[in-house]
Scaffold this motif. Structure first.
Motif, PDB file in Angstrom:
ATOM      1  N   ILE A 221      33.710  33.389  33.279  1.00 29.01           N
ATOM      2  CA  ILE A 221      33.815  34.830  33.473  1.00 29.01           C
ATOM      3  C   ILE A 221      34.058  35.580  32.308  1.00 29.01           C
ATOM      4  O   ILE A 221      34.998  35.029  31.335  1.00 29.01           O
ATOM      5  CB  ILE A 221      35.016  34.857  34.260  1.00 29.01           C
ATOM      6  N   ALA A 222      32.952  36.398  31.914  1.00 30.03           N
ATOM      7  CA  ALA A 222      33.124  36.803  30.487  1.00 30.03           C
ATOM      8  C   ALA A 222      34.243  37.839  30.148  1.00 30.03           C
ATOM      9  O   ALA A 222      34.633  37.465  28.940  1.00 30.03           O
ATOM     10  CB  ALA A 222      31.735  37.821  30.245  1.00 30.03           C
ATOM     11  N   ASP A 223      34.873  38.557  31.073  1.00 30.52           N
ATOM     12  CA  ASP A 223      35.976  39.398  30.760  1.00 30.52           C
ATOM     13  C   ASP A 223      37.083  38.772  31.509  1.00 30.52           C
ATOM     14  O   ASP A 223      37.271  38.131  32.135  1.00 30.52           O
ATOM     15  CB  ASP A 223      35.590  40.692  31.141  1.00 30.52           C
ATOM     16  N   PRO A 224      38.397  39.174  30.723  1.00 31.46           N
ATOM     17  CA  PRO A 224      39.587  38.955  31.178  1.00 31.46           C
ATOM     18  C   PRO A 224      39.919  39.357  32.482  1.00 31.46           C
ATOM     19  O   PRO A 224      39.779  40.727  32.849  1.00 31.46           O
ATOM     20  CB  PRO A 224      40.559  39.437  30.081  1.00 31.46           C
ATOM     21  N   VAL A 225      40.471  38.494  33.461  1.00 39.67           N
ATOM     22  CA  VAL A 225      40.875  38.875  34.819  1.00 39.67           C
ATOM     23  C   VAL A 225      41.998  38.084  35.319  1.00 39.67           C
ATOM     24  O   VAL A 225      42.479  37.231  34.876  1.00 39.67           O
ATOM     25  CB  VAL A 225      39.635  38.578  35.844  1.00 39.67           C
ATOM     26  N   PHE A 226      42.632  38.648  36.503  1.00 41.56           N
ATOM     27  CA  PHE A 226      43.611  38.152  37.251  1.00 41.56           C
ATOM     28  C   PHE A 226      42.750  37.446  38.479  1.00 41.56           C
ATOM     29  O   PHE A 226      41.863  38.168  38.784  1.00 41.56           O
ATOM     30  CB  PHE A 226      44.633  39.024  37.740  1.00 41.56           C
ATOM     31  N   ASN A 251      31.872  36.165  45.813  1.00 44.20           N
ATOM     32  CA  ASN A 251      31.210  35.150  46.354  1.00 44.20           C
ATOM     33  C   ASN A 251      30.662  34.007  45.777  1.00 44.20           C
ATOM     34  O   ASN A 251      30.589  32.680  46.155  1.00 44.20           O
ATOM     35  CB  ASN A 251      29.956  35.706  47.153  1.00 44.20           C
ATOM     36  N   ASP A 252      30.661  34.284  44.377  1.00 47.50           N
ATOM     37  CA  ASP A 252      30.124  33.133  43.395  1.00 47.50           C
ATOM     38  C   ASP A 252      31.328  32.117  43.360  1.00 47.50           C
ATOM     39  O   ASP A 252      31.139  30.822  43.160  1.00 47.50           O
ATOM     40  CB  ASP A 252      29.487  33.714  42.244  1.00 47.50           C
ATOM     41  N   MET A 253      32.393  32.614  43.141  1.00 49.13           N
ATOM     42  CA  MET A 253      33.664  31.739  42.581  1.00 49.13           C
ATOM     43  C   MET A 253      34.352  31.517  43.823  1.00 49.13           C
ATOM     44  O   MET A 253      35.507  30.835  43.507  1.00 49.13           O
ATOM     45  CB  MET A 253      34.301  32.608  41.377  1.00 49.13           C
ATOM     46  N   ASN A 254      34.333  32.349  44.691  1.00 50.12           N
ATOM     47  CA  ASN A 254      35.258  32.036  46.071  1.00 50.12           C
ATOM     48  C   ASN A 254      36.788  32.541  45.758  1.00 50.12           C
ATOM     49  O   ASN A 254      37.596  31.750  46.038  1.00 50.12           O
ATOM     50  CB  ASN A 254      34.990  30.814  46.691  1.00 50.12           C
TER      51      ASN A 254
END
Length: 302
Positions: A221-226, A251-254
């Motif tokens: 995942i390119a950008d920072p996320v929670f 839907n790609d990572m569930n």
């Protein structure tokens, strides 16, 4: 301190290369921790703790001494503290993974700590042995410190969220394999066996879980996320209504994701992150039929 200072921007132009190198450096130290600590359920023994200076291993036992290793992102040093008073330091500065690996192992030998590790990275595509990795060599001090400051802001929010759950729950801790901060709740029920999974994954998901955390970006995942997910995922979870508005289901990572930049730009970052944690947990727990009356502090009024 203002929210802008507490929740800094992560300079992605310098962070991505720093992340790739720092990921490997933390794996070197993490594997020392794996070798020197007894195995705890779900491999919690190998996770690092967020500290007032950076990221630190738990106390490790080497003969009759205890040892901790800390990534100090204030003075940008790798610190080795032994219970006999011995202290060693390595500068955190641009250097290859191969050199970092050699210096760490040399330092441990100089401290008369005999440890052997498998010098192969985990949980990354196309891994390169630590002692042969001349590719990853970036270290931007500003980017590394911004990353750590984000962890310092995230930790108390996750800790408060964790305290509302009185069932089995992980600490708020940092996993160097996946390079993320995580807190995971368990309901006590066995989960279906994951065929073909490695030993770490099988144990991590041996029981039903709802997990939350922060991923700083730079890899899959390119950008920072929670993030928030349930395993196994109950029917209807992906279409559940969650807050804040910036949250979405991949839907790609569930998993549900909430971009870090949306949180830091909110009027109250703490409140937006808390809303994400609570609404995703509420949806997953309700849909999966967790016995919330026995697992939650608010339900038991304790």
């Amino acid at each position: 301190m203002s929210d802008a200072a507490r929740w800094p921007a992560l300079p992605l132009d310098t962070w991505r290369d720093t992340y790739a190198t720092l990921h490997m450096w933390t794996q070197v130290v993490g594997k020392v921790c794996l070798a020197l600590t007894p195995r705890t359920n779900h491999f919690w023994n190998i996770a690092f703790q967020i500290t007032a200076r950076g990221l630190a291993t738990p106390p490790m036992i080497a003969g009759d001494r205890a040892l901790t290793i800390t990534f100090d992102f204030v003075d940008h040093q790798l610190l080795f503290h032994a219970s006999d008073g011995r202290v060693e330091r390595l500068a955190l500065e641009p250097r290859t993974v191969a050199e970092f690996y050699r210096l760490v192992m040399d330092t441990l030998r100089r401290m008369s700590i005999d440890v052997r590790i498998w010098p192969m990275p985990v949980e990354v595509p196309d891994p390169v042995r630590f002692d042969r990795d001349e590719i990853h060599k970036a270290y931007n001090a500003h980017a590394a410190q911004a990353f750590w400051r984000i962890l310092v802001a995230v930790k108390p929010v996750l800790e408060r969220f964790r305290c509302e759950f009185i069932g089995k729950c992980s600490p708020v801790h940092f996993f160097w394999g996946s390079f993320d901060v995580a807190v995971t709740r368990f309901n006590g029920r066995r989960a279906p066996e994951r065929s073909g999974a490695d030993a770490v994954t099988r144990e991590a998901y041996s029981h039903e879980v709802i997990s939350h955390g922060f991923w700083p970006g730079g890899g899959a995942i390119a950008d920072p996320v929670f993030y928030a997910y349930a395993a196994p995922e109950p029917a209807g979870f992906k279409t559940a209504a969650v807050r804040p508005r910036a949250a979405f289901y991949s839907n790609d990572m569930n998993e549900f994701f909430l971009p870090y930049d949306a949180v830091r730009g909110a009027p109250s970052p703490d409140d937006d992150l808390t809303a994400f944690l609570t609404t995703t947990y509420d949806a997953a727990a309700a849909l999966a039929g967790w016995n919330r009356g026995e697992l939650e502090r608010r339900a038991l009024n304790v």
